[in-house]
Design a protein around this motif. Structure first.
Motif, short mmCIF file in Angstrom:
data_model
loop_
_atom_site.label_atom_id
_atom_site.label_comp_id
_atom_site.label_asym_id
_atom_site.label_seq_id
_atom_site.Cartn_x
_atom_site.Cartn_y
_atom_site.Cartn_z
N VAL A 180 1.67 4.93 0.74
CA VAL A 180 1.11 5.88 1.72
C VAL A 180 1.87 7.20 1.69
O VAL A 180 3.09 7.23 1.62
N GLY B 124 -2.71 4.59 -2.27
CA GLY B 124 -3.59 3.54 -2.73
C GLY B 124 -2.92 2.18 -2.73
O GLY B 124 -1.75 2.05 -2.35
N LEU B 125 -3.69 1.17 -3.16
CA LEU B 125 -3.15 -0.19 -3.26
C LEU B 125 -2.16 -0.20 -4.41
O LEU B 125 -2.52 0.10 -5.55
N VAL C 4 0.86 -1.18 0.00
CA VAL C 4 0.00 0.00 0.00
C VAL C 4 0.90 1.23 0.00
O VAL C 4 1.74 1.38 0.89
N LEU D 4 -6.05 -3.12 -8.72
CA LEU D 4 -6.33 -3.55 -7.35
C LEU D 4 -7.45 -2.67 -6.81
O LEU D 4 -7.32 -1.44 -6.76
N CYS E 130 -8.80 6.72 4.40
CA CYS E 130 -7.64 5.81 4.44
C CYS E 130 -6.62 6.16 3.36
O CYS E 130 -6.08 5.25 2.71
N ASP E 131 -6.38 7.44 3.13
CA ASP E 131 -5.37 7.86 2.15
C ASP E 131 -5.56 7.19 0.78
O ASP E 131 -4.59 6.76 0.15
N GLY E 132 -6.80 7.07 0.34
CA GLY E 132 -7.05 6.59 -1.02
C GLY E 132 -7.22 5.09 -1.15
O GLY E 132 -7.44 4.59 -2.25
N VAL E 133 -7.12 4.36 -0.04
CA VAL E 133 -7.29 2.91 -0.09
C VAL E 133 -8.73 2.56 0.29
O VAL E 133 -9.23 3.02 1.31
N LEU E 134 -9.39 1.76 -0.55
CA LEU E 134 -10.74 1.29 -0.24
C LEU E 134 -10.63 0.03 0.61
O LEU E 134 -10.00 -0.95 0.20
#
Lengths: 136, 136
Positions: A12, A75-76, A10, B76, B122-126
């Motif tokens: 960050v 993101g991921l 991830v 992802l 979450c800083d762009g993470v789903l």
């Protein structure tokens, strides 16, 4: 042969804040952070055996994660499969038409040998292959 | 409490082609595909115990994955944590300021109760939370 899911990475924008989030808010185990010079990342490890979540942040503000964060904010980033023979898997996948981001595997975090498959070979997903050092 | 990594979801533009890739090229175990009406997806399951990779594709060309694919082509999509008490975790995370994509958890694949944390929290993470049905 691919033997398992090694980790999910991830990207960050703020490593300290993200470590706190995954540790305190999500309750995962934090194993520590390693500077991976070869990948130009600071990487924080959250083991979820037999896989793990890795938070990746640019080392000294440079490298591919810096570019990714500039574009996307976070993101991921990629997933990584563990292999017991990275050279054989690279050869096998090249034979099938897969493209890679490097000519050959090179040392990554935790002394693994790693290589990335080009995302255009996987419908936009960045996939890493990683072979642990002998004895691991 | 979050107890593990339930799955990683990958949005794919061609489900049949992607199933073939993860099965034949990456050598993962394919458990089958389920139409998840609530999420408007066809989801192909690749168990990697105690986690799994899920390939998600729009059901009938509609829903959030269709929009994602229009924008990004594939990639992802989210990661999902398993919880033993989703209502308690939602309350706890709301208390900390997290925003969610729904007011309350609702039924998802495999009869789990699920809810998504807003990526801007979450800083762009789903991130999905999922509680398996009692007895699982």
């Amino acid at each position: 042969m691919i033997t398992g899911l090694d980790h999910i990475a991830v990207a960050v924008p703020d490593l300290e804040k993200a470590v706190k989030r995954f540790l305190e808010d999500f309750g995962l185990t934090y194993e520590g952070t390693e500077d991976v010079e070869s990948a130009k990342t600071s990487t924080a490890f959250f083991p979820l055996p037999p896989t793990s979540i890795e938070l990746v942040h640019p080392l000294n503000g440079e490298g591919p994660i810096a570019k990714y964060l500039e574009k996307k904010g976070g993101g991921l980033h990629h997933l990584c499969f563990r292999t017991d023979d990275i050279h054989a898997d690279v050869a096998r996948l090249k034979e099938k038409g897969y493209q890679f981001l490097a000519d050959a595997p090179s040392p990554g975090a935790h002394d693994c040998l790693v290589i990335f498959i080009h995302p255009k070979s996987c419908d936009g997903v960045l996939i890493e292959l990683s072979q642990p050092p002998a004895g691991h």
